[in-house]
Scaffold this motif. Structure first.
Motif, PDB file in Angstrom:
ATOM      1  N   SER A   1      60.453 -45.784 -46.116  1.00 19.91           N
ATOM      2  CA  SER A   1      61.955 -45.350 -47.266  1.00 19.91           C
ATOM      3  C   SER A   1      61.250 -43.591 -47.945  1.00 19.91           C
ATOM      4  CB  SER A   1      62.027 -45.830 -47.835  1.00 19.91           C
ATOM      5  OG  SER A   1      61.322 -45.710 -49.314  1.00 19.91           O
ATOM      6  N   LYS A   2      60.022 -43.447 -47.895  1.00 16.84           N
ATOM      7  CA  LYS A   2      59.375 -41.945 -48.675  1.00 16.84           C
ATOM      8  C   LYS A   2      59.136 -40.666 -47.267  1.00 16.84           C
ATOM      9  CE  LYS A   2      60.613 -43.993 -52.363  1.00 16.84           C
ATOM     10  NZ  LYS A   2      61.529 -43.654 -53.536  1.00 16.84           N
ATOM     11  N   LEU A   3      59.420 -41.697 -46.308  1.00 20.07           N
ATOM     12  CA  LEU A   3      58.642 -40.376 -45.304  1.00 20.07           C
ATOM     13  C   LEU A   3      59.454 -39.376 -44.699  1.00 20.07           C
ATOM     14  CD1 LEU A   3      56.422 -42.939 -42.591  1.00 20.07           C
ATOM     15  CD2 LEU A   3      55.337 -41.683 -44.837  1.00 20.07           C
ATOM     16  N   ASN A   4      61.113 -39.413 -45.054  1.00 19.88           N
ATOM     17  CA  ASN A   4      61.298 -38.307 -44.941  1.00 19.88           C
ATOM     18  C   ASN A   4      61.276 -37.920 -43.532  1.00 19.88           C
ATOM     19  OD1 ASN A   4      62.895 -38.409 -47.255  1.00 19.88           O
ATOM     20  ND2 ASN A   4      61.432 -37.398 -47.597  1.00 19.88           N
ATOM     21  N   ASN A   5      60.923 -38.736 -42.480  1.00 24.43           N
ATOM     22  CA  ASN A   5      60.750 -37.928 -40.724  1.00 24.43           C
ATOM     23  C   ASN A   5      59.887 -37.365 -40.359  1.00 24.43           C
ATOM     24  OD1 ASN A   5      63.668 -38.132 -39.969  1.00 24.43           O
ATOM     25  ND2 ASN A   5      64.547 -36.848 -40.945  1.00 24.43           N
ATOM     26  N   GLY A   6      58.468 -37.850 -41.907  1.00 29.64           N
ATOM     27  CA  GLY A   6      56.973 -37.404 -41.693  1.00 29.64           C
ATOM     28  C   GLY A   6      56.486 -38.196 -41.178  1.00 29.64           C
ATOM     29  N   THR A   7      55.231 -38.705 -41.203  1.00 30.36           N
ATOM     30  CA  THR A   7      53.913 -39.547 -40.840  1.00 30.36           C
ATOM     31  C   THR A   7      53.722 -39.770 -42.157  1.00 30.36           C
ATOM     32  OG1 THR A   7      52.774 -37.800 -40.339  1.00 30.36           O
ATOM     33  CG2 THR A   7      54.049 -39.092 -38.580  1.00 30.36           C
TER      34      THR A   7
ATOM     35  N   ASN B   1      53.061 -32.276 -40.969  1.00 30.39           N
ATOM     36  CA  ASN B   1      53.746 -33.736 -40.983  1.00 30.39           C
ATOM     37  C   ASN B   1      52.932 -34.442 -42.233  1.00 30.39           C
ATOM     38  OD1 ASN B   1      55.673 -34.548 -38.658  1.00 30.39           O
ATOM     39  ND2 ASN B   1      53.560 -35.510 -37.768  1.00 30.39           N
TER      40      ASN B   1
ATOM     41  N   LYS C   1      53.910 -37.097 -44.082  1.00 29.69           N
ATOM     42  CA  LYS C   1      53.916 -37.655 -45.860  1.00 29.69           C
ATOM     43  C   LYS C   1      53.715 -38.420 -47.229  1.00 29.69           C
ATOM     44  CE  LYS C   1      56.849 -34.443 -44.503  1.00 29.69           C
ATOM     45  NZ  LYS C   1      56.896 -32.462 -45.189  1.00 29.69           N
TER      46      LYS C   1
ATOM     47  N   GLY D   1      58.871 -46.690 -39.447  1.00 37.05           N
ATOM     48  CA  GLY D   1      58.331 -45.775 -40.083  1.00 37.05           C
ATOM     49  C   GLY D   1      57.333 -45.180 -39.348  1.00 37.05           C
TER      50      GLY D   1
END
Length: 396
Positions: free
Chosen positions: A170-176, A230, A232, A202
């Motif tokens: 939930s904290k990645l904001n489209n990152g990895t 990338n 996160k 995720g």
């Protein structure tokens, strides 16, 4: 009660003299089968198998102290039996742990608790099964045991990562998320984290990175992360000296405050946090226990532990305290002769355990069905502490 007030109250309780604390604690903690005025049912020998030297010594100290605290708060009895404790050093290898368990069996231990090293737990499995010695493991947690006589009051190694996966996703904001762990012993932890993170949509940054066991210089793997925009989150599954070094290396690489660091609770548990110092501030961990949990059993346990040892209890101490509670209830359920077989059957009937972590019970795999908590290393008064932020999930 606020976190600061909560810890302050525990310190106050811990500083009280024996006259002020003994009566309420004993009356609350003593089981119905441990009335000091009642005649003893006899003597039971319980083996405590823990590391007494080497890299896992601090865990072993906590484990012995947790079990001993339960005995002291219950008149040195379990289920109405006087207890003779047989201490044994599991050492640092599977062979030394097996030799120590063999001696405990020879010396007449009807049950054993402890074991810090997952390799030891795996090595003693067949001996435990063939000798019919109930083993209440209070730390080592390999995923695949499939036994009748091994029970665990700690957790399975997949669970610390599994507890964190959805939250991190939930904290990645489209990152990895980048994953790193020691070879072999870290694979269960990585698997648990990866499974729940990807189930929550995720994304993972490449395959997991596995480093040699005992690694203390992580620059080769951390330096490339500096320029990867990338990534996160980083999930690191380390304990002991490697955990101390990883957290320090992470800060030295300039990643602290840039990419959130997550891991199992033992990444910053116990003496490690003092050794890591300010480099650990802000680290997020998942664990089944924290000394600031606000429940009646933990208030008694944590205050008494602090009073006796001048430090907060760890998950290792708590799980060993609970091993005492399991044996206490099981021994109180016995109607006939005491043996490894009858005691093991009684353990299967203990039901819910009132624990400092919150109430739990054994699942079909003989490990706890329990809540997991999200913690963060924060300044608490004048010191750094693993503060509970929220509940994560129930596993088991």
């Amino acid at each position: 009660m606020s976190q600061l007030t909560r810890r302050g109250a525990l310190r106050l309780f811990g500083s009280l003299g024996a006259a002020g604390m003994a009566a309420p604690v004993l009356s609350a903690c003593t089981s119905s089968g441990n009335d000091a005025a009642a005649p003893s049912k006899g003597t039971v020998k319980i083996g405590v198998l823990t590391p007494q030297s080497g890299t896992n010594k601090s865990q072993g100290d906590d484990m012995r102290q947790g079990f001993d605290l339960y005995l002291n708060l219950n008149g040195r009895r379990l289920g109405g039996y006087d207890v003779q404790v047989l201490n044994a050093d599991e050492g640092e290898s599977a062979a030394s742990g097996k030799a120590a368990l063999e001696k405990l069996h020879k010396d007449g231990a009807v049950a054993v608790t402890g074991v810090a090293n997952a390799a030891v737990m795996t090595e003693v499995r067949d001996l435990v099964e063939s000798a019919h010695i109930p083993l209440i493991g209070s730390n080592a947690s390999p995923q695949l045991l499939n036994t009748l006589y091994i029970w665990r009051t700690s957790y399975v190694d997949t669970e610390p990562g599994a507890a964190l996966g959805e939250h991190v996703a939930s904290k990645l904001n489209n990152g990895t998320a980048y994953m790193i762990a020691p070879e072999a012993i870290g694979r269960d932890g990585i698997q648990g984290f990866q499974n729940t993170l990807t189930s929550a949509e995720g994304k993972i940054e490449g395959p997991p990175t596995y480093v040699p066991q005992g690694t203390t210089n992580f620059g080769t793997w951390l330096n490339p992360l500096k320029n990867n925009t990338n990534i996160k989150a980083v999930f690191a599954f380390f304990s002991g000296a490697s955990a101390e070094a990883f957290v320090k290396n992470y800060a030295a690489a300039g990643l602290k405050g840039k990419i959130p660091l997550y891991g199992p609770g033992f990444l910053t548990e116990g003496p490690l946090l003092a050794q890591q110092g300010a480099t650990a501030e802000g680290v997020w961990t998942s664990l089944n226990y924290s000394p600031d949990l606000d429940n009646a059993t933990n208030r008694r346990f944590s205050a008494e532990y602090q009073k006796r040892h001048q430090v907060n209890p760890t998950t290792y101490a708590m799980a060993s305290y609970d091993a005492g509670a399991v044996l206490d209830k099981a021994l109180s359920l016995l109607d006939g002769p005491l043996s490894g077989e009858t005691l093991n059957a009684a353990i299967g009937r203990v039901g819910q355990i009132s624990s400092p972590r919150g109430n739990w019970q054994f699942n079909q795999n003989r490990s706890p069905q329990q809540r997991w908590y999200l913690r963060q290393v924060r300044i608490d008064g004048a010191v750094l502490a693993n503060n509970v932020v929220s509940e994560l999930v129930t596993l088991g």
